[in-house]
Design a protein around this motif. Structure first.
Motif, PDB file in Angstrom:
ATOM      1  N   GLU A  54      -4.439  -5.260   4.633  1.00  0.00           N
ATOM      2  CA  GLU A  54      -4.589  -5.669   3.242  1.00  0.00           C
ATOM      3  C   GLU A  54      -6.046  -5.597   2.820  1.00  0.00           C
ATOM      4  O   GLU A  54      -6.935  -5.547   3.657  1.00  0.00           O
ATOM      5  CB  GLU A  54      -4.112  -7.122   3.098  1.00  0.00           C
ATOM      6  N   HIS A 219      -3.724   1.610   2.821  1.00  0.00           N
ATOM      7  CA  HIS A 219      -2.647   0.625   2.844  1.00  0.00           C
ATOM      8  C   HIS A 219      -1.329   1.258   2.407  1.00  0.00           C
ATOM      9  O   HIS A 219      -0.343   0.572   2.219  1.00  0.00           O
ATOM     10  CB  HIS A 219      -2.999  -0.629   2.033  1.00  0.00           C
ATOM     11  N   ALA A 259       5.789  -7.443   8.679  1.00  0.00           N
ATOM     12  CA  ALA A 259       5.756  -7.804   7.261  1.00  0.00           C
ATOM     13  C   ALA A 259       5.253  -6.648   6.401  1.00  0.00           C
ATOM     14  O   ALA A 259       5.778  -6.378   5.324  1.00  0.00           O
ATOM     15  CB  ALA A 259       4.860  -9.028   7.060  1.00  0.00           C
ATOM     16  N   LEU A 260       4.238  -5.950   6.910  1.00  0.00           N
ATOM     17  CA  LEU A 260       3.713  -4.795   6.176  1.00  0.00           C
ATOM     18  C   LEU A 260       4.791  -3.738   5.989  1.00  0.00           C
ATOM     19  O   LEU A 260       4.971  -3.184   4.912  1.00  0.00           O
ATOM     20  CB  LEU A 260       2.547  -4.167   6.932  1.00  0.00           C
ATOM     21  N   ALA A 263       7.330  -4.728   3.447  1.00  0.00           N
ATOM     22  CA  ALA A 263       6.853  -4.765   2.065  1.00  0.00           C
ATOM     23  C   ALA A 263       6.665  -3.381   1.479  1.00  0.00           C
ATOM     24  O   ALA A 263       6.601  -3.222   0.270  1.00  0.00           O
ATOM     25  CB  ALA A 263       5.538  -5.530   1.994  1.00  0.00           C
ATOM     26  N   LYS A 276       9.240 -11.594   5.534  1.00  0.00           N
ATOM     27  CA  LYS A 276       8.269 -11.983   4.523  1.00  0.00           C
ATOM     28  C   LYS A 276       7.222 -12.917   5.113  1.00  0.00           C
ATOM     29  O   LYS A 276       7.537 -13.813   5.864  1.00  0.00           O
ATOM     30  CB  LYS A 276       9.000 -12.700   3.392  1.00  0.00           C
ATOM     31  N   LEU A 277       5.961 -12.705   4.718  1.00  0.00           N
ATOM     32  CA  LEU A 277       4.917 -13.641   5.098  1.00  0.00           C
ATOM     33  C   LEU A 277       4.840 -14.713   4.033  1.00  0.00           C
ATOM     34  O   LEU A 277       5.099 -14.458   2.869  1.00  0.00           O
ATOM     35  CB  LEU A 277       3.560 -12.942   5.163  1.00  0.00           C
TER      36      LEU A 277
ATOM     37  N   ASP B 190      -2.326  -5.114  -2.990  1.00  0.00           N
ATOM     38  CA  ASP B 190      -1.925  -4.630  -1.675  1.00  0.00           C
ATOM     39  C   ASP B 190      -0.425  -4.527  -1.532  1.00  0.00           C
ATOM     40  O   ASP B 190       0.306  -5.085  -2.327  1.00  0.00           O
ATOM     41  CB  ASP B 190      -2.373  -5.652  -0.645  1.00  0.00           C
ATOM     42  N   VAL B 191       0.001  -3.885  -0.456  1.00  0.00           N
ATOM     43  CA  VAL B 191       1.434  -3.686  -0.244  1.00  0.00           C
ATOM     44  C   VAL B 191       2.202  -4.998  -0.234  1.00  0.00           C
ATOM     45  O   VAL B 191       3.236  -5.129  -0.877  1.00  0.00           O
ATOM     46  CB  VAL B 191       1.707  -2.970   1.094  1.00  0.00           C
ATOM     47  N   THR B 192       1.693  -5.988   0.502  1.00  0.00           N
ATOM     48  CA  THR B 192       2.461  -7.233   0.617  1.00  0.00           C
ATOM     49  C   THR B 192       2.495  -7.970  -0.716  1.00  0.00           C
ATOM     50  O   THR B 192       3.532  -8.492  -1.122  1.00  0.00           O
ATOM     51  CB  THR B 192       1.865  -8.147   1.709  1.00  0.00           C
ATOM     52  N   ALA B 195       4.869  -6.165  -3.176  1.00  0.00           N
ATOM     53  CA  ALA B 195       6.279  -6.519  -2.988  1.00  0.00           C
ATOM     54  C   ALA B 195       6.554  -7.886  -3.602  1.00  0.00           C
ATOM     55  O   ALA B 195       7.571  -8.093  -4.262  1.00  0.00           O
ATOM     56  CB  ALA B 195       6.621  -6.527  -1.497  1.00  0.00           C
ATOM     57  N   GLU B 196       5.617  -8.803  -3.409  1.00  0.00           N
ATOM     58  CA  GLU B 196       5.755 -10.160  -3.922  1.00  0.00           C
ATOM     59  C   GLU B 196       5.836 -10.166  -5.457  1.00  0.00           C
ATOM     60  O   GLU B 196       6.707 -10.807  -6.052  1.00  0.00           O
ATOM     61  CB  GLU B 196       4.526 -10.949  -3.451  1.00  0.00           C
ATOM     62  N   ARG B 199       9.055  -8.636  -6.725  1.00  0.00           N
ATOM     63  CA  ARG B 199      10.155  -9.556  -6.503  1.00  0.00           C
ATOM     64  C   ARG B 199      10.141 -10.645  -7.574  1.00  0.00           C
ATOM     65  O   ARG B 199      11.163 -10.999  -8.152  1.00  0.00           O
ATOM     66  CB  ARG B 199       9.987 -10.176  -5.113  1.00  0.00           C
TER      67      ARG B 199
END
Lengths: 330, 336
Positions: A54, A219, A259-260, A263, A276-277, B190-192, B195-196, B199
């Motif tokens: 990230e 990323h 998690a990566l 996502a 999920k984190l 970022d990717v995470t 997604a968040e 969602r």
């Protein structure tokens, strides 16, 4: 036998930053943020090593340290067996030509006042001052053709080029001094999906022609899966998992890697919410004990709070830094 | 079926040139778009396709050199192109919320999150500061900002990128609009976090019945976060349909190219498909298919006549070649 080109061991780099809750600048307590926190990494000759993570995990800092734009606080970077991280500027000169960097944003990486030709000729003239300029110009025209830009655009300024063309010029500039090692810091993130494909193909093609070694920070997992030989996952200044592409995409071990992967948007498979984190990328808390992922990891347990996990091999060439895995609990 | 919430029909928007001898540039050339209540619609295309201009044209938030040549924008039975700026202000923010690409430039760096949220609420609703504060706090909770009471007192630079984008979503939601336009809401994330945020947007739409118009260049991002999808190229919609059908059964050569260019569509190490050439200069496109120059299947007619939107397969696309599927060689047909 694989030959190690760049060998990074126990690298540290900290930046000082104002304390979060101090409002007055003269009373500010400075605290340190460990951007790179004891990182070990080996890059083999001829491979493409992708580093994913990230923003804020220290990717760009690592790129700058490897390139010698910044000096590490501790640890060393070796190039073909020789430590280069603390060389003097003059002694480093020889290495500068052998390693080049492609920056993230093609819009800001090019000097708006220089034409494409000027941008390309400058590094050649810097490294070979005796060279005849006309030879450098010829090389620049050939390099432009090699990256798929019409040489008639050589007299243009950066603002007259499209984003994809600018990124090609950046790549051409990096290759002008015939490097053997190219670092690319998020080379795709400022580009459209259709242009990304062009740049990915170009990078692959140039690697084949010139036997380049790539260290690519990204990323974008889909792009990484496409181009990497090996993948290193970075979190808070450390490598938390490193393995071959097949290993890491088929069998990710570290909770953060999982998690990566979950996502990353996939066109045909719906997103997976199982890995999920929780929470955000934390503000770095200096000298905190334990695993850096402890607050976000759904599986954190007692040991994670006390001791930071070390990279350990789970199978050949697949290293993970996670207590749960290293203690054989899973 | 219920009457659409937003109907854009035959919208032409053009940029006036600064010099007399240069012609005006028609950036949007006959765009038709419908969004129903509670529907999530995605608008996908390369940069320069006119996606953002379409979004800003709906609420007329574009720069002064752009102007609407013709076409209608009907929203909640009101014709937006006919409104004056005072009437438009009643719509912007209140009925149509907007989420921009970069949360850092979208938020005012010199005001706290609370000040910005209150400013937005109080300028539209006749309630006390105290009540507005409660509304703001509630909205921040809705977008899952941790410790909203503390965050409210902070400035944008003290928040992480993900939190900032969530704060702008809270701001867009604050007045309970019927439609939210999100222009590349995750490209700075970022990717995470991406997604968040996706969602969260989907979830909020489902729960509050807000319609969503997501603009993106990444088909894989909207693939599972939208009900309907429109593909835009050079100022026109070239293909539209329910997202699933459009992705599984892409008809237009441009859409097929976009999907094939995704890195995970081909096996690692192989050469990726790339759409040849680049987006044409918009001045050049008058009486032809805008994709003709880059299209592998282009024929004479593609250079002579602009294609019309017509049903093909499970949805709609505008392509001359598709109109005559019998002539298409089965070997050259792109399979996904």
């Amino acid at each position: 036998m694989r030959q190690t080109l760049v060998d990074i061991s126990n690298l540290h780099k900290a930046y000082s930053a104002p304390h979060e809750n101090s409002a007055l600048w003269f009373r500010q307590q400075r605290s340190h943020i460990n951007a790179i926190d004891g990182l070990d990494l080996a890059i083999y000759k001829g491979e493409t090593l992708c580093v994913v993570g990230e923003s804020g995990c220290g990717k760009s800092t690592l790129a700058r340290l490897v390139m010698g734009i910044e000096q590490p606080d501790a640890g060393s970077i070796g190039y073909e067996g020789r430590a280069i991280s603390h060389l003097s500027s003059k002694a480093r000169q020889a290495y500068r030509q052998r390693m080049q960097i492609v920056f993230q944003d093609p819009y800001t990486a090019l000097n708006p006042r220089l034409t494409v030709m000027h941008v390309l000729v400058e590094p050649v003239m810097y490294h070979h001052p005796q060279l005849d300029r006309s030879i450098a110009i010829e090389q620049a025209l050939a390099q432009l053709a090699a990256v798929g830009i019409d040489p008639s655009l050589a007299q243009r300024f950066p603002h007259q080029l499209s984003g994809g063309q600018r990124q090609r010029v950046n790549i051409a500039r990096a290759l002008m001094v015939q490097p053997e090692f190219v670092v690319a810091d998020e080379p795709l993130s400022a580009l459209d999906v259709s242009i990304q494909a062009q740049i990915l193909n170009l990078l692959a093609q140039l690697q084949q022609q010139k036997q380049l070694t790539y260290l690519i920070f990204s990323h974008n997992l889909a792009a990484v899966e496409h181009m990497a030989d090996r993948v290193a996952v970075m979190y808070e200044g450390k490598i938390c998992e490193i393995a071959s592409r097949e290993q890491i995409f088929n069998d990710p071990q570290h909770p953060y890697t999982q998690a990566l992967m979950a996502a990353s948007p996939q066109i045909h498979t719906p997103p997976n919410n199982n890995h999920k984190l929780v929470g955000d990328v934390p503000n770095r808390i200096p000298s905190r004990l334990g695993c850096s992922l402890q607050d976000r990891c759904p599986r954190a347990f007692e040991a994670c709070r006390h001791q930071s996990p070390q990279l350990q091999e789970v199978v050949a060439d697949h290293q993970v830094a996670c207590h749960e895995i290293n203690q054989g609990w899973r | 079926m219920s009457k659409p919430l937003l109907t854009v029909s035959d919208l032409h928007v053009s940029f006036m040139s600064r010099w007399q001898h240069e012609p005006n540039v028609d950036v949007l050339r006959g765009v038709n778009l419908q969004v129903r209540r509670g529907e999530r619609v995605a608008l996908v295309g390369e940069s320069g396709a006119g996606k953002s201009l379409l979004a800003t044209s709906i609420i007329q938030l574009f720069e002064s050199s752009a102007h609407i040549l013709k076409g209608r924008v009907e929203f909640e039975r009101q014709e937006l192109t006919q409104l004056n700026s005072k009437q438009l202000r009643q719509i912007r923010g209140r009925r149509i919320g907007m989420i921009f690409q970069d949360p850092m430039t979208n938020l005012n760096p010199s005001l706290t999150i609370e000040q910005q949220l209150l400013q937005c609420i109080l300028s539209h609703r006749n309630i006390s500061r105290k009540e507005a504060h409660i509304v703001a706090l509630h909205k921040l909770r809705q977008v899952h900002i941790p410790a909203p009471e503390t965050r409210m007192q902070q400035y944008p630079h003290q928040l992480s990128a993900g939190q900032r984008q969530r704060a702008t979503i809270a701001m867009a939601l604050a007045l309970e609009p019927a439609l939210i336009i999100a222009d590349e809401p995750t490209s700075a994330l970022d990717v995470t976090m991406q997604a968040e945020v996706m969602r969260l947007l989907s979830h909020l739409c489902n729960n509050n019945g807000v319609a969503l118009l997501i603009i993106s260049h990444d088909l894989s991002l909207v693939a599972h976060a939208s009900d309907r999808c429109l593909i835009m190229y050079a100022g026109q919609i070239v293909e539209q349909g329910p997202t699933k059908m459009l992705i599984n059964d892409a008809q237009h050569p441009y859409t097929q190219g976009l999907i094939k260019a995704l890195p995970n569509m081909s096996s690692p190490g192989q050469q990726l498909y790339q759409i040849p050439g680049q987006m044409p200069q918009l001045q050049e496109l008058q009486q032809q298919c805008s994709f003709a120059k880059r299209c592998e299947h282009a024929e004479d007619i593609c250079y002579r006549q602009a294609p019309l939107m017509a049903p093909h397969g499970t949805h709609q696309a505008s392509c001359h070649i598709l109109a005559r599927p019998a002539e298409l060689d089965p070997d050259t047909e792109l399979t996904l």
